[in-house]
Design a protein around this motif. Structure first.
Motif, PDB file in Angstrom:
ATOM      1  N   LYS A 188       0.958  -1.131   0.047  1.00  0.00           N
ATOM      2  CA  LYS A 188       0.092  -0.379   0.434  1.00  0.00           C
ATOM      3  C   LYS A 188       0.644   1.210  -0.160  1.00  0.00           C
ATOM      4  CE  LYS A 188      -3.634  -2.046   2.262  1.00  0.00           C
ATOM      5  NZ  LYS A 188      -5.159  -2.083   3.803  1.00  0.00           N
ATOM      6  N   CYS A 189       0.460   1.836  -0.562  1.00  0.00           N
ATOM      7  CA  CYS A 189       1.048   3.209  -1.010  1.00  0.00           C
ATOM      8  C   CYS A 189       1.026   4.176   0.474  1.00  0.00           C
ATOM      9  CB  CYS A 189       0.049   3.983  -1.367  1.00  0.00           C
ATOM     10  SG  CYS A 189       1.009   6.379  -1.376  1.00  0.00           S
ATOM     11  N   GLU A 190       2.828   4.618   0.947  1.00  0.00           N
ATOM     12  CA  GLU A 190       2.577   4.645   2.699  1.00  0.00           C
ATOM     13  C   GLU A 190       2.258   6.659   2.491  1.00  0.00           C
ATOM     14  OE1 GLU A 190       6.000   1.980   3.994  1.00  0.00           O
ATOM     15  OE2 GLU A 190       6.562   3.669   2.598  1.00  0.00           O
ATOM     16  N   THR A 207       9.747   2.967  -5.325  1.00  0.00           N
ATOM     17  CA  THR A 207      10.130   4.083  -4.050  1.00  0.00           C
ATOM     18  C   THR A 207      10.539   5.117  -4.337  1.00  0.00           C
ATOM     19  OG1 THR A 207      12.282   2.352  -5.184  1.00  0.00           O
ATOM     20  CG2 THR A 207      10.606   1.410  -3.421  1.00  0.00           C
ATOM     21  N   HIS A 208      10.954   5.866  -3.332  1.00  0.00           N
ATOM     22  CA  HIS A 208      11.087   7.441  -3.292  1.00  0.00           C
ATOM     23  C   HIS A 208      12.159   7.782  -2.483  1.00  0.00           C
ATOM     24  CE1 HIS A 208      10.669  11.807  -4.172  1.00  0.00           C
ATOM     25  NE2 HIS A 208      10.236  11.703  -2.851  1.00  0.00           N
ATOM     26  N   HIS A 209      12.770   8.879  -2.675  1.00  0.00           N
ATOM     27  CA  HIS A 209      13.994   9.348  -2.040  1.00  0.00           C
ATOM     28  C   HIS A 209      13.384  10.680  -1.804  1.00  0.00           C
ATOM     29  CE1 HIS A 209      16.824   6.200  -3.046  1.00  0.00           C
ATOM     30  NE2 HIS A 209      17.423   6.461  -1.402  1.00  0.00           N
ATOM     31  N   VAL A 210      12.192  10.766   0.093  1.00  0.00           N
ATOM     32  CA  VAL A 210      12.060  11.912   0.025  1.00  0.00           C
ATOM     33  C   VAL A 210      12.947  13.147  -0.445  1.00  0.00           C
ATOM     34  CG1 VAL A 210      10.933  13.125   2.389  1.00  0.00           C
ATOM     35  CG2 VAL A 210      11.067  10.344   1.280  1.00  0.00           C
ATOM     36  N   VAL A 211      14.610  13.368   0.606  1.00  0.00           N
ATOM     37  CA  VAL A 211      15.166  14.189   0.425  1.00  0.00           C
ATOM     38  C   VAL A 211      16.394  13.373  -0.909  1.00  0.00           C
ATOM     39  CG1 VAL A 211      17.042  15.400   1.326  1.00  0.00           C
ATOM     40  CG2 VAL A 211      15.305  14.589   2.747  1.00  0.00           C
ATOM     41  N   PRO A 212      16.211  14.283  -2.143  1.00  0.00           N
ATOM     42  CA  PRO A 212      16.833  13.672  -3.262  1.00  0.00           C
ATOM     43  C   PRO A 212      18.396  12.887  -3.612  1.00  0.00           C
ATOM     44  CG  PRO A 212      15.235  15.400  -4.039  1.00  0.00           C
ATOM     45  CD  PRO A 212      15.465  15.509  -2.272  1.00  0.00           C
ATOM     46  N   LEU A 213      18.536  11.882  -3.291  1.00  0.00           N
ATOM     47  CA  LEU A 213      20.097  11.576  -3.466  1.00  0.00           C
ATOM     48  C   LEU A 213      21.045  12.734  -4.250  1.00  0.00           C
ATOM     49  CD1 LEU A 213      19.704   8.184  -5.012  1.00  0.00           C
ATOM     50  CD2 LEU A 213      20.231   8.453  -2.667  1.00  0.00           C
ATOM     51  N   ARG A 225       7.430  16.974   1.244  1.00  0.00           N
ATOM     52  CA  ARG A 225       8.652  16.488   1.676  1.00  0.00           C
ATOM     53  C   ARG A 225       8.331  16.666   3.113  1.00  0.00           C
ATOM     54  NH1 ARG A 225      14.612  18.455  -0.157  1.00  0.00           N
ATOM     55  NH2 ARG A 225      13.773  17.969  -2.464  1.00  0.00           N
ATOM     56  N   VAL A 226       7.775  17.606   3.365  1.00  0.00           N
ATOM     57  CA  VAL A 226       7.936  17.120   5.170  1.00  0.00           C
ATOM     58  C   VAL A 226       7.053  16.102   5.230  1.00  0.00           C
ATOM     59  CG1 VAL A 226       6.963  18.404   6.978  1.00  0.00           C
ATOM     60  CG2 VAL A 226       8.024  19.817   5.040  1.00  0.00           C
ATOM     61  N   GLN A 227       5.623  16.419   4.404  1.00  0.00           N
ATOM     62  CA  GLN A 227       4.777  15.349   5.129  1.00  0.00           C
ATOM     63  C   GLN A 227       5.103  13.665   5.087  1.00  0.00           C
ATOM     64  OE1 GLN A 227       1.835  17.494   2.415  1.00  0.00           O
ATOM     65  NE2 GLN A 227       0.557  16.369   4.410  1.00  0.00           N
ATOM     66  N   LEU A 228       6.009  13.644   4.089  1.00  0.00           N
ATOM     67  CA  LEU A 228       7.097  12.030   3.479  1.00  0.00           C
ATOM     68  C   LEU A 228       7.592  12.061   3.979  1.00  0.00           C
ATOM     69  CD1 LEU A 228       6.587  12.408  -0.690  1.00  0.00           C
ATOM     70  CD2 LEU A 228       5.014  11.236   0.755  1.00  0.00           C
TER      71      LEU A 228
END
Length: 276
Positions: free
Chosen positions: A190-192, A210-216, A248-251
Motif C-alpha cells: 500500500k502507498c505509504e 520507491t522514492h527518496h524523500v530528500v533526493p540523492l 516533503r515534510v509530510q512524507l
C-alpha cells in the motif's frame, strides 16, 4: 499433493508400481494448483550467501539447449519445471524442495550421460522464489525465505514498454536493493502516503514506486529512513507538484511513522537500526 493418478498405467491400475510410473517419476517439478510446488534441486548446485541457502536456476534456458540438441524429453521436462516456477512466482504458493545428490547432466554438453540420483531427501524447510525474471527465466530459489511479493520501478525490464536505451555520459546514482526491498516489505503493498493498494503486475507482484524523500542529488541518504513507497500518482506529485516542499515534510513524517510501526516485523538493515 494428489498423487492418485500415479497408480494408473496404460495397461490399468497398478498401485504397487506407482513410484515407477514413467509419466511422473522422471519429472523435475510438480504442482498442485493453488497449494504447493515441488522442485527437485541438486545439492551440489546450491550456494550459501549471507547465511541463506539458495540456488540460481534457469530451466527454460536448459530446455532450449536440449531442444537444439534434439533431446525433446529433457526439453519437455525443463519447460514443465519453468511453468511450475512461474506459477509459484505468480501466486506465491509454497515451494517444497527434494534435495538430490548424484551426477548432474551438463547443459553445455548435450551428449553427456543422463543424470543419476543416488540420494534424495524432502527438505522439511519451505523454500520461496525470491527472484524471477519473466523475460529470461532466470530464477533464484531461497531456503526459508518469504516470496518476493513486491516490486518497484527499478525492477522493470527494459523491454516492458520502455523505449530503447543507449549509453550516455553522466552521473547515475546506485540505489541499494536491500533498502528498496525493506521499504516495499514495510509498505506491504500500500502507498505509504495515501494507503491505496498498488496494482498487481502480470507476474503477481504488487507494484509501488520507491522514492527518496530528500533526493540523492541533494545529499539525501539511501536509507530506509529516507525512502518511502508511493503509488505512481503521489510519486509524480512529490517530484513535480507546486506543493512538493510541504509534501516533503509530510512524507518524512510518514516514513518515521512507518518505521516505528514495523520495527521487529520487517528486516531493517542493521546499519540503520540506530537511526529509527
Amino acid at each position: 499433493m494428489t498423487v492418485s493418478d500415479w497408480t494408473n498405467f496404460r495397461s490399468g491400475p497398478k498401485p504397487e508400481r506407482a513410484a515407477s510410473n514413467p509419466k511422473y517419476c522422471y519429472e523435475w517439478a510438480f504442482v498442485e494448483p493453488g497449494k504447493v510446488v515441488v522442485l527437485n534441486l541438486w545439492f551440489d548446485a546450491m550456494t550459501e550467501q549471507n547465511g541463506n541457502l539458495l540456488q540460481t536456476i534457469n530451466p527454460r534456458r536448459f530446455g532450449l539447449a536440449m531442444g537444439r540438441a534434439g533431446k525433446k524429453t529433457w526439453e519437455r521436462r525443463a519447460s514443465r519445471m519453468d511453468l511450475c516456477i512461474q506459477q509459484a512466482a505468480r501466486t506465491n504458493i509454497p515451494i517444497r524442495v527434494i534435495v538430490c545428490q548424484g551426477d548432474m547432466r551438463s547443459a553445455e554438453d548435450p551428449d553427456s550421460e543422463p543424470s543419476h540420483v543416488y540420494r534424495r531427501a524432502l527438505d522439511l524447510e519451505p523454500w520461496a522464489i525470491t527472484s524471477y525474471d519473466q523475460s529470461t527465466g532466470d530464477c533464484v530459489v531461497t531456503r526459508g525465505a518469504e516470496p518476493d511479493r513486491f516490486t518497484d520501478q527499478f525492477d522493470v525490464q527494459p523491454n516492458e514498454g520502455f523505449p530503447e536505451q543507449r549509453d550516455a555520459n553522466g552521473k547515475v546514482y546506485v540505489r541499494s536493493l536491500e533498502v528498496r526491498k525493506a521499504v516495499l516489505r514495510r509498505a506491504s503493498g500500500k502507498c505509504e502516503f495515501c494507503d491505496v493498494p498498488g496494482f498487481v503486475k502480470y507476474d503477481g507482484r504488487i507494484f509501488l514506486e520507491t522514492h527518496h524523500v530528500v533526493p540523492l542529488s541533494e545529499k539525501g541518504m539511501d536509507l530506509v529512513t529516507n525512502v518511502i513507497a508511493l503509488c505512481p500518482n503521489h510519486h509524480r506529485e512529490a517530484h513535480y507538484s507546486n506543493r512538493r516542499v510541504p509534501l516533503r515534510v509530510q512524507l518524512l513524517g510518514k516514513v518515521v511513522e512507518a518505521n516505528i510501526r514495523v520495527m521487529g516485523d520487517v528486516a531493517v538493515p542493521a546499519s540503520e537500526q540506530d537511526l529509527i
